[in-house]
Structures are given as C-alpha cells and as structure tokens.
Design a protein around this motif. Structure first.
Motif, PDB file in Angstrom:
ATOM      1  N   PRO A  23      35.188 -72.336  -7.059  1.00  0.00           N
ATOM      2  CA  PRO A  23      36.472 -71.955  -6.562  1.00  0.00           C
ATOM      3  C   PRO A  23      36.878 -70.345  -7.278  1.00  0.00           C
ATOM      4  CG  PRO A  23      36.538 -74.403  -7.218  1.00  0.00           C
ATOM      5  CD  PRO A  23      35.333 -73.821  -7.394  1.00  0.00           C
ATOM      6  N   LYS A  24      37.479 -69.658  -6.416  1.00  0.00           N
ATOM      7  CA  LYS A  24      37.933 -68.477  -6.869  1.00  0.00           C
ATOM      8  C   LYS A  24      39.486 -68.552  -7.303  1.00  0.00           C
ATOM      9  CE  LYS A  24      34.738 -65.232  -5.173  1.00  0.00           C
ATOM     10  NZ  LYS A  24      33.934 -65.953  -4.512  1.00  0.00           N
ATOM     11  N   LYS A  32      44.354 -71.291 -12.930  1.00  0.00           N
ATOM     12  CA  LYS A  32      43.936 -70.962 -14.490  1.00  0.00           C
ATOM     13  C   LYS A  32      42.874 -71.773 -14.499  1.00  0.00           C
ATOM     14  CE  LYS A  32      45.491 -70.775 -19.245  1.00  0.00           C
ATOM     15  NZ  LYS A  32      46.686 -70.908 -20.218  1.00  0.00           N
ATOM     16  N   VAL A  33      42.591 -72.941 -13.933  1.00  0.00           N
ATOM     17  CA  VAL A  33      41.484 -73.919 -14.230  1.00  0.00           C
ATOM     18  C   VAL A  33      40.323 -73.297 -13.481  1.00  0.00           C
ATOM     19  CG1 VAL A  33      41.502 -75.590 -12.321  1.00  0.00           C
ATOM     20  CG2 VAL A  33      40.510 -76.425 -14.593  1.00  0.00           C
ATOM     21  N   PHE A  34      40.564 -72.730 -12.334  1.00  0.00           N
ATOM     22  CA  PHE A  34      39.339 -71.947 -11.741  1.00  0.00           C
ATOM     23  C   PHE A  34      38.722 -70.757 -12.725  1.00  0.00           C
ATOM     24  CE2 PHE A  34      41.363 -72.839  -7.414  1.00  0.00           C
ATOM     25  CZ  PHE A  34      41.308 -74.069  -7.463  1.00  0.00           C
ATOM     26  N   MET A  37      37.021 -72.501 -15.554  1.00  0.00           N
ATOM     27  CA  MET A  37      35.687 -72.958 -15.070  1.00  0.00           C
ATOM     28  C   MET A  37      34.697 -71.769 -15.070  1.00  0.00           C
ATOM     29  SD  MET A  37      37.191 -75.393 -12.249  1.00  0.00           S
ATOM     30  CE  MET A  37      35.602 -75.993 -11.089  1.00  0.00           C
ATOM     31  N   TYR A  80      29.754 -78.349 -18.064  1.00  0.00           N
ATOM     32  CA  TYR A  80      30.949 -79.027 -18.289  1.00  0.00           C
ATOM     33  C   TYR A  80      30.440 -79.818 -19.683  1.00  0.00           C
ATOM     34  CZ  TYR A  80      30.838 -84.168 -18.465  1.00  0.00           C
ATOM     35  OH  TYR A  80      30.410 -85.415 -19.106  1.00  0.00           O
ATOM     36  N   MET A 110      43.280 -77.112 -20.983  1.00  0.00           N
ATOM     37  CA  MET A 110      42.728 -76.423 -19.859  1.00  0.00           C
ATOM     38  C   MET A 110      41.138 -76.618 -20.114  1.00  0.00           C
ATOM     39  SD  MET A 110      43.862 -75.450 -17.176  1.00  0.00           S
ATOM     40  CE  MET A 110      45.572 -75.590 -18.004  1.00  0.00           C
ATOM     41  N   ILE A 112      39.516 -79.173 -21.284  1.00  0.00           N
ATOM     42  CA  ILE A 112      39.084 -80.563 -20.996  1.00  0.00           C
ATOM     43  C   ILE A 112      39.139 -80.746 -19.297  1.00  0.00           C
ATOM     44  CG2 ILE A 112      40.033 -82.878 -20.869  1.00  0.00           C
ATOM     45  CD1 ILE A 112      41.195 -82.350 -23.633  1.00  0.00           C
ATOM     46  N   LEU A 113      40.136 -80.222 -18.981  1.00  0.00           N
ATOM     47  CA  LEU A 113      40.406 -80.107 -17.268  1.00  0.00           C
ATOM     48  C   LEU A 113      39.207 -79.132 -16.386  1.00  0.00           C
ATOM     49  CD1 LEU A 113      44.192 -79.881 -17.204  1.00  0.00           C
ATOM     50  CD2 LEU A 113      42.726 -81.578 -16.534  1.00  0.00           C
ATOM     51  N   ASP A 116      36.202 -81.554 -16.589  1.00  0.00           N
ATOM     52  CA  ASP A 116      36.416 -82.596 -15.739  1.00  0.00           C
ATOM     53  C   ASP A 116      36.201 -81.952 -14.434  1.00  0.00           C
ATOM     54  OD1 ASP A 116      37.317 -84.063 -17.724  1.00  0.00           O
ATOM     55  OD2 ASP A 116      39.411 -84.175 -17.224  1.00  0.00           O
ATOM     56  N   GLY A 117      36.737 -80.727 -14.041  1.00  0.00           N
ATOM     57  CA  GLY A 117      36.708 -79.970 -12.699  1.00  0.00           C
ATOM     58  C   GLY A 117      35.154 -79.566 -12.406  1.00  0.00           C
TER      59      GLY A 117
END
Lengths: 298, 298
Positions: A23-24, A32-34, A37, A80, A110, A112-113, A116-117
């Motif tokens: 994901p972009k 923010k999580v993209f 990652m 991850y 973030m 942790i997420l 997870d992501g």
C-alpha cells in the motif's frame, strides 16, 4: 555464475514487485501505517529468503514467476518479525541494518500496527494468488501451509518466545537448538521448500531441499552469533556484542568460537551434499550461496 | 426462538471447537505463549462474530459446520486485536471483560507474541480447511479473502491506526465514520458475509447480508460509545468514561446522546429491512440479534 550478480538480479525482482503491491500513502486516513510498513521493508535487507523461494521454484520448473507472491509474502513476514523483535518490550534495539528501528521513527504503537499489517498483508497476497489460480492452485495452497506453519507458534513465533524467556538465563544446548531451529531456520527452510512445491518438486526433491534449508538455516544463525562477537559494526549496521550485553546464550557461549566456526564449515558441506539428487541440474547458485552464508562478514 | 438460548448454543460450539484446536501447554519450550493465547481467548467474550458466521452459513445452506474453522479464525483475529489494542503503547488498558488484560498477566513481550500467534494461527486454521477440501474449496478461498481484507490495513488495522492517531485530537464526522467502519464494522461484516459465502449464497443474498452487517456493525459500535457514557461498569467488566478520559471523539461527543440513541434505532430498522430478500426463510435470529445489539447493557 557469479553469486553476487545473481543475487542482485533476484533482489531487484523482489524489490520492484514488493514496491508494486505494498500500500502507498495516498489515503489521508491510515497513510502513516503504510509509511511505517514501507520504511522497514525498504530499510535494506539481503532478501535472502524470497530469493531462495524464487530460485528453488526456478530450479524445479525453469520459471520463478509463479513463486513471486509467496516470495514477497515471506519477506513481509520476515520484516514484521524484525519490527516486533526490536520493540522496547522485546529486544529493545535502536538500530537495524544501519538505520533507526521502526519504533524509533514511528513510535511503538505504529510499529506494532505496521508489524501486524505486514503479517496480515502477507496472507492477503498469498490468498489472492490462490484465488487467481482457481483451476490449479493445490501447490499454492500447500506452499501457503508450509509458510504459515513456519511463521507461527510452532515455528518462528515459538522460537522468539523461547529466546525472550531465555534472556539473562543460562540455557542448555537443547534450548539453544530449539531457538535456532524455530526463530531463524524454520522460515528459511519454508522459503526454500515453498518455492520447490510451487515449482512442482517431487517428495525426494523436497526432502533434499529441506535438508539443504536446515543446514544453511542453522549455519546462517551460527554465523550471526559469530559476527556478533567478531564482526565489524560498520559492515553489520548494528551494534556488536549485543548478545553478551543481554546475557544471551549463543552457540559461541556454549561451544566456543573455534567449534562454532568448524560447525559452520560442516553445515556448509552438509548443505551442498544434500543437493546431490540434482546432479543433472545447475545447482551452482545453491552451492555458492551455502559457502557465502557461512563466510559472510555482514 | 429465544435469542439467549440460541446464542448460548452456538457459543458453546465455538468454545468447544476453539479449545480443541488451540495449542495446549504440553511443550516445555513455548508453553507460555500457549497459556497467554488461551488466557485471552477464554476471558469471556460474547463470540458475536463467530456465531454470526455459523448462523449465516446455516441460513443459506441449512448447515453451519463447514463454517466452523472460519468462525474460529475470526474469533482468534478479534482476540489478537484486543490484546494488541490494550497494550501500554496503544490504549493502555488494565481490564477487559472484568479480567486483567493480557500484558498485565503475561507481560508486554508475551502479549505482543500471543497476539501475533493468534493472528498467524487464524490463517493456519483457515488454510488447513482449504487444503482438506481440496476438491471443492473455491468458496472457502473467497471467504478467506473477505476475512483477511477485513482484518488488514484496509480494514481493522487501518481503523485502529486512525483511532490511535486521533487520540487527544478533535476529529470530524468523516474520520469518526472511517474509524467505526474499519475498526469494528469491517470484521463484523466479514463474519456475516464469509459464512454466507461458505454456505453458497447468491450475489443478491450476499449483498443483503452485507447491508445487514454494515448496519449492525455501526449500531454495535455506537452502542459501545453510549455504554461508555451511561453504562454500568460492573455489567461491562471495564472502566466507563474511558473515551472521555482519553479525549477520544465518539459518536456521542459529535452528535449528542439522544441523536446517538436515535441513530442506533434507525440502524436496527435498516438491518432488519435489508433481510426482506429472505422472506421464505426463518430469519428471527437475525431480527432479534439486531434489536438486542442496539439495546444491550453490556
């Protein structure tokens, strides 16, 4: 075959493809999580695991392409696990591959997420490939199974649990063996075997590659322990002596440096010998890789 | 049909089956993570999501059994999300369902790993079911896809990201809507739709159940916000007023209590109306459940 050039070629395939599917940041909400990652995915890994998946698929079938989604998923699972392992509650590391760890840049929540992501996205990507190959997906489902088991509580997560519980404790050889086999070798072995399954390998071929995977997986981990003792921090991009600082038992603290170096040489030979079944094929990549992994200095 | 008895019946099916498949502490090495996973799974959830999966599969096909592995996986995914959401770096909650949160019992490292373990195991369990139904697994692969997307960065994780980023911030209605739809509704909707897919639902039936899922998912979340304001801590098993304490924007802080209560009534009606397509079937469970969810006091 020149190993370095071959690795670079497949590394580029992995990185181009992972860039395409990750994901972009074009969505105002969860951008923010993209970013988080992507930060860890593109923080400069060796891509050893996904390269192995492509190469074993190619070794068996002549074509690496069907293995691409699975190779990408494995790299996401590996990444991850690094993000979560680095967290303050786990190994509390500030640097990884010469860069700040994920939580040092994006904060703990973030990180942790993002972990997870990436784990979840790995399974989304593999399932998507299975769904698209509706007519002939049995091998893909088997490869998925191998990877998922290797990543889970009977594999990598199980190894990390025991590693965390063993900090500041003197552990015996069996426990260290459990940690090595589960925390590191399991996913390396699954990388190799899943590619072979996707390529259509016979049971004998899978067994041979599984042995190869076990040997280089353990050799890789012992070399990591050796580098943590005698490595060059600049080349490694992380602190050395961190195992000792955390009172972690390693192959070296249990068996000594010389025995450890000898063990990696033995494992390298075992790895190469286990491939004798492929004597009609060009296995120079796998031979050179085994040698490189136990002699690398980063 | 008496709703409470029906819920208890299916709850028992879920709990008996999840007990059978979850790893047990018989291994001296990674036992602690098995304990930690089991602790949160058996800490007394309503099992709303997996019950919905079984009931929609049964509504469509007359048999809930093929949906069992997917229902269990959904409950594991839900539980992992609660464990990670409760962590000090996230919501920092001490109690959940009247019991200490996972990290308060097992420590942060083990809570992170138990969450990772449950998420990964959910995918292992679904893939195992797909592998076993080798001849006729297309519906299962589609159900997997629905669940995985709902759990990931475009679903539940995405919602949690925005929820975390919105703490101590005044957010607008669109952002709150994004959080509700992704953090809570997405997995509830996937619970409903995946069961229907496994049962062999037509596109029209899936659309109707999707609408039902959207309405009860949002109604459920708004009721949660209402209970955090006017609920009984003893019945809820957790602190009330925690949204306000964390300066979280909720449906109530944006629209007021009365409008929120009216909205849940509207959503309940919409949910029931969306099921008109099933007028030849007994949908009393779904009707009663929609009413219960927006009126519940725990």
């Amino acid at each position: 075959m020149e190993l370095k050039r071959e690795i670079e070629k497949y590394k580029k395939i992995i990185e181009d493809n992972i860039d395409k599917i990750l994901p972009k940041s074009n969505n105002k909400y969860q951008s923010k999580v993209f970013d988080s990652m992507r930060y860890s995915i593109f923080a400069g890994g060796k891509r050893l695991r996904p390269i192995l998946t492509l190469k074993t698929c190619e070794l068996i079938s002549g074509d690496y392409k069907p293995a691409i989604p699975f190779a990408l998923a494995i790299e996401m699972i590996h990444t991850y696990s690094l993000i979560h392992d680095d967290l303050p509650a786990m190994d509390d590391d500030n640097y990884r591959r010469g860069k700040l760890t994920n939580h040092r840049v994006y904060g703990e929540a973030m990180a942790i997420l993002a972990g997870d992501g990436l784990l979840n996205f790995a399974y989304e990507v593999m399932n998507e490939a299975i769904l698209e190959n509706n007519k002939d997906n049995h091998r893909l489902i088997k490869a998925f199974s191998k990877i998922a088991t290797a990543a889970g509580v009977y594999g990598m997560i199980g190894g990390q649990v025991v590693d965390i519980l063993s900090e500041n404790t003197k552990i015996d050889a069996d426990t260290l063996d459990f940690i090595h086999k589960h925390k590191t070798s399991a996913l390396i072995e699954a990388s190799i075997v899943s590619g072979a399954i996707i390529g259509g390998a016979s049971d004998n071929e899978i067994n041979a590659l599984e042995k190869y995977g076990k040997s280089i997986g353990l050799g890789f981990q012992i070399r990591d322990d050796i580098l943590d003792t005698i490595g060059d921090m600049k080349k490694l991009g992380k602190d050395i002596g961190s195992d000792e600082e955390k009172n972690k038992s390693t192959y070296i603290s249990l068996y000594g440096l010389e025995n450890s170096i000898n063990k990696t040489k033995e494992l390298c030979e075992e790895a190469i010998n286990s491939l004798s079944i492929f004597n009609q094929k060009d296995i120079s990549f796998f031979v050179e890789l085994a040698k490189y992994l136990v002699n690398r200095d980063y």
